[in-house]
Design a protein around this motif. Structure first.
Motif, PDB file in Angstrom:
ATOM      1  N   SER A   1       0.592   4.403  18.392  1.00 31.94           N
ATOM      2  CA  SER A   1       0.666   4.730  16.961  1.00 31.94           C
ATOM      3  C   SER A   1       1.955   4.263  16.305  1.00 31.94           C
ATOM      4  CB  SER A   1       0.525   6.249  16.776  1.00 31.94           C
ATOM      5  OG  SER A   1       1.495   6.939  17.542  1.00 31.94           O
ATOM      6  N   GLY A   2       2.800   3.563  17.025  1.00 28.81           N
ATOM      7  CA  GLY A   2       4.008   3.017  16.432  1.00 28.81           C
ATOM      8  C   GLY A   2       4.948   4.093  15.924  1.00 28.81           C
ATOM      9  N   LEU A   3       5.332   3.966  14.657  1.00 23.69           N
ATOM     10  CA  LEU A   3       6.322   4.851  14.050  1.00 23.69           C
ATOM     11  C   LEU A   3       5.699   6.064  13.360  1.00 23.69           C
ATOM     12  CD1 LEU A   3       8.430   1.997  12.411  1.00 23.69           C
ATOM     13  CD2 LEU A   3       8.936   3.194  14.547  1.00 23.69           C
ATOM     14  N   ARG A   4       4.388   6.131  13.315  1.00 23.30           N
ATOM     15  CA  ARG A   4       3.713   7.120  12.477  1.00 23.30           C
ATOM     16  C   ARG A   4       4.099   8.554  12.823  1.00 23.30           C
ATOM     17  NH1 ARG A   4       0.027   6.661   8.794  1.00 23.30           N
ATOM     18  NH2 ARG A   4      -1.242   8.448   8.203  1.00 23.30           N
ATOM     19  N   GLY A   5       4.223   8.862  14.104  1.00 22.65           N
ATOM     20  CA  GLY A   5       4.520  10.226  14.512  1.00 22.65           C
ATOM     21  C   GLY A   5       5.918  10.691  14.158  1.00 22.65           C
TER      22      GLY A   5
ATOM     23  N   ASN B   1      -1.076   1.851   8.444  1.00 19.78           N
ATOM     24  CA  ASN B   1      -1.084   3.175   9.063  1.00 19.78           C
ATOM     25  C   ASN B   1      -0.124   3.260  10.243  1.00 19.78           C
ATOM     26  OD1 ASN B   1      -2.917   4.760   7.536  1.00 19.78           O
ATOM     27  ND2 ASN B   1      -4.636   3.639   8.422  1.00 19.78           N
ATOM     28  N   VAL B   2       0.055   2.155  10.984  1.00 20.57           N
ATOM     29  CA  VAL B   2       0.869   2.233  12.196  1.00 20.57           C
ATOM     30  C   VAL B   2       2.160   1.433  12.111  1.00 20.57           C
ATOM     31  CG1 VAL B   2      -1.084   2.700  13.709  1.00 20.57           C
ATOM     32  CG2 VAL B   2      -0.452   0.345  13.253  1.00 20.57           C
ATOM     33  N   ILE B   3       2.197   0.377  11.317  1.00 18.09           N
ATOM     34  CA  ILE B   3       3.414  -0.436  11.234  1.00 18.09           C
ATOM     35  C   ILE B   3       4.328   0.088  10.135  1.00 18.09           C
ATOM     36  CG2 ILE B   3       4.362  -2.755  10.982  1.00 18.09           C
ATOM     37  CD1 ILE B   3       2.652  -2.473  13.438  1.00 18.09           C
ATOM     38  N   VAL B   4       3.780   0.403   8.947  1.00 20.43           N
ATOM     39  CA  VAL B   4       4.667   0.770   7.825  1.00 20.43           C
ATOM     40  C   VAL B   4       5.287   2.169   7.948  1.00 20.43           C
ATOM     41  CG1 VAL B   4       4.754   1.076   5.331  1.00 20.43           C
ATOM     42  CG2 VAL B   4       3.665  -0.951   6.307  1.00 20.43           C
ATOM     43  N   PRO B   5       4.674   3.297   8.135  1.00 24.91           N
ATOM     44  CA  PRO B   5       3.264   3.673   8.084  1.00 24.91           C
ATOM     45  C   PRO B   5       2.975   4.538   6.845  1.00 24.91           C
ATOM     46  CG  PRO B   5       4.475   5.169   9.481  1.00 24.91           C
ATOM     47  CD  PRO B   5       5.492   4.286   8.806  1.00 24.91           C
TER      48      PRO B   5
ATOM     49  N   GLN C   1       4.707  -5.624  14.625  1.00 30.75           N
ATOM     50  CA  GLN C   1       4.470  -6.657  13.618  1.00 30.75           C
ATOM     51  C   GLN C   1       3.026  -6.610  13.139  1.00 30.75           C
ATOM     52  OE1 GLN C   1       6.345 -10.656  13.929  1.00 30.75           O
ATOM     53  NE2 GLN C   1       4.235 -11.391  14.172  1.00 30.75           N
ATOM     54  N   GLY C   2       2.839  -6.826  11.850  1.00 33.54           N
ATOM     55  CA  GLY C   2       1.491  -6.869  11.298  1.00 33.54           C
ATOM     56  C   GLY C   2       1.426  -7.721  10.054  1.00 33.54           C
TER      57      GLY C   2
ATOM     58  N   ILE D   1       0.804  -1.213   0.000  1.00 33.71           N
ATOM     59  CA  ILE D   1       0.000   0.000   0.000  1.00 33.71           C
ATOM     60  C   ILE D   1       0.841   1.268   0.000  1.00 33.71           C
ATOM     61  CG2 ILE D   1      -1.608   1.365   1.407  1.00 33.71           C
ATOM     62  CD1 ILE D   1      -3.016  -0.745  -0.131  1.00 33.71           C
ATOM     63  N   ASN D   2       2.012   1.260   0.629  1.00 37.31           N
ATOM     64  CA  ASN D   2       2.785   2.491   0.672  1.00 37.31           C
ATOM     65  C   ASN D   2       3.176   2.966  -0.721  1.00 37.31           C
ATOM     66  OD1 ASN D   2       3.887   4.425   2.641  1.00 37.31           O
ATOM     67  ND2 ASN D   2       5.835   3.943   1.675  1.00 37.31           N
ATOM     68  N   GLU D   3       3.358   2.043  -1.659  1.00 39.91           N
ATOM     69  CA  GLU D   3       3.668   2.415  -3.038  1.00 39.91           C
ATOM     70  C   GLU D   3       2.424   2.470  -3.912  1.00 39.91           C
ATOM     71  OE1 GLU D   3       7.674   1.158  -4.795  1.00 39.91           O
ATOM     72  OE2 GLU D   3       7.031  -0.612  -3.654  1.00 39.91           O
ATOM     73  N   PHE D   4       1.446   1.598  -3.648  1.00 41.11           N
ATOM     74  CA  PHE D   4       0.264   1.476  -4.506  1.00 41.11           C
ATOM     75  C   PHE D   4      -0.981   1.799  -3.679  1.00 41.11           C
ATOM     76  CE2 PHE D   4       3.578  -1.428  -5.909  1.00 41.11           C
ATOM     77  CZ  PHE D   4       3.722  -1.080  -7.240  1.00 41.11           C
TER      78      PHE D   4
END
Length: 391
Positions: free
Chosen positions: A199-203, A147-151, A301-302, A128-131
């Motif tokens: 929120s993991g890494l999102r912020g 949203n929270v793992i990649v994000p 992990q997700g 999803i991050n690319e497409f």
């Protein structure tokens, strides 16, 4: 861990099925593109190219007021300086009132199947991050783990190379980026942490906005498309987060990162499927949490699996996909020191609905999301509808 093993087994079984399905269709790597790649690969008469994509959504939490939102409108511009040199940019308007530069990079074709890129670019992790154009995925909302793992949408400034080896059906990308911002001075002699358990890494995404960099990070991806109907991806991201000058000497101001992802997309006649697994190991999180007072986990992990079937007859210009997606994502997959794992951060979403492609580039979506977590605390289910366009 058991769920992770099940997911990997599903990937393997999909791979094996693709090998034995002689009637399956080929996923043309030239057609598996996003908006920026379309501008780069298009055969346009003019040096200037324009495109756009957008989403208008309705979200109805169970028992609460609904929300209508122009979630995003992204305008794309490209310019071809000569046969080898192009510039691509995407300007994003979110919720009508926020404006961002989503991408802005120069692409130079140094040799056949070897391009050099520099600027603000998407980090190639997962699908999803690319497409993420609305006509490329099922579901009104993007998968929650993206949203929270990649994000998503995860983009940073950097430079790298990309291309394909068609003789072995392998695409490649490799970039040096600035990393996530982990800490900054709060103006009162303290430190603010940008990363946290919920929120993991999102912020920590810097998005090219006066980005701090003191330790460049490495991002790579390989895509294999040599089996009819199947496309496989393997992504990595290695490095450390970034801290502002005023705090970077403090113990715990930054954390180490080692992230990898596996993804698969498959098509056979009217059936499509996709799956994704992403794991991120973080080092020095105990010192980081002690410094910032946050509760960042030492592993995130997700994963998800999704199947869809086009219920309309072959040859119909329109497509109507009925789909179901199961996903699990945990921003406290493990913790360090005295920090206890919060089961509320171990979440599961089951999404089922319809994706109606009424014309190439126009999609109408509707779905229902059954949401829960391992703590058995209240999580509101969602009813969603949306309209998406891409041209």
């Amino acid at each position: 861990m058991k769920k992770s093993i099940i997911f990997l087994a599903l990937l393997v079984s999909t791979f094996a099925f693709a090998q034995t399905s002689t009637d399956s269709i080929q996923l043309d790597p030239q057609k598996q593109i996003n908006a920026a790649q379309r501008l780069l690969s298009g055969n346009y008469g003019s040096a200037v190219t324009v495109g756009a994509y957008g989403e208008m959504l309705y979200n109805q939490p169970n028992g609460q007021n609904g929300e209508l939102d122009v979630q995003r409108l992204v305008v794309l511009f490209g310019y071809r300086f000569d046969d080898r040199t192009q510039f691509v940019t995407e300007i994003e308007f979110e919720h009508v009132e926020e404006v961002y530069v989503e991408q802005a990079f120069v692409n130079y074709m140094a040799a056949p199947n070897f391009n050099i890129r520099g600027g603000l670019m998407l980090v190639p992790m997962g699908i999803i991050n690319e497409f993420h154009e609305p006509t490329t995925f099922n579901g009104t909302e993007r998968p929650a783990m993206d949203n929270v793992i990649v994000p998503t949408t995860w983009r940073e400034l950097g430079v790298g190379v990309t291309g394909r080896f068609n003789s072995i059906s392998l695409g490649y990308q490799a970039y040096i980026f600035n990393g996530f911002k982990s800490t900054e001075a709060d103006g009162e002699g303290g430190v603010t942490g940008m990363l946290r358990g919920s929120s993991g890494l999102r912020g920590g995404r810097q998005k090219g906005i006066q980005s701090t960099i003191n330790k460049p990070n490495l991002s790579t991806k390989l895509d294999y498309y040599g089996i009819p109907g199947l496309r496989l991806g393997f992504s990595t991201y290695l490095g450390r987060t970034q801290a502002e000058d005023d705090v970077q000497e403090l113990d715990g101001s930054d954390v180490g990162m080692a992230m990898f992802g596996l993804d698969a997309r498959y098509a056979y006649q009217k059936f499509t499927a996709r799956g994704q697994f992403v794991h991120a190991s973080l080092a020095d999180t105990e010192a980081y949490n002690n410094l910032t007072g946050n509760n960042l986990g030492s592993a995130l992990q997700g994963w998800y699996v999704e199947g869809a079937y086009n219920v309309l007859p072959f040859g119909n210009r329109q497509k109507l996909f009925a789909f179901v997606r199961y996903e699990n994502f945990d921003t406290h997959a493990s913790t360090a020191g005295n920090l206890l794992e919060n089961d509320a951060y171990n979440r599961t979403d089951v999404t089922t609905g319809l994706t109606y492609h009424i014309a190439p580039g126009v999609v109408v979506k509707g779905d229902y999301q059954f949401r829960s977590n391992a703590a058995d605390s209240d999580v509101t289910d969602l009813l969603n509808f949306g309209i998406g366009v891409w041209f």
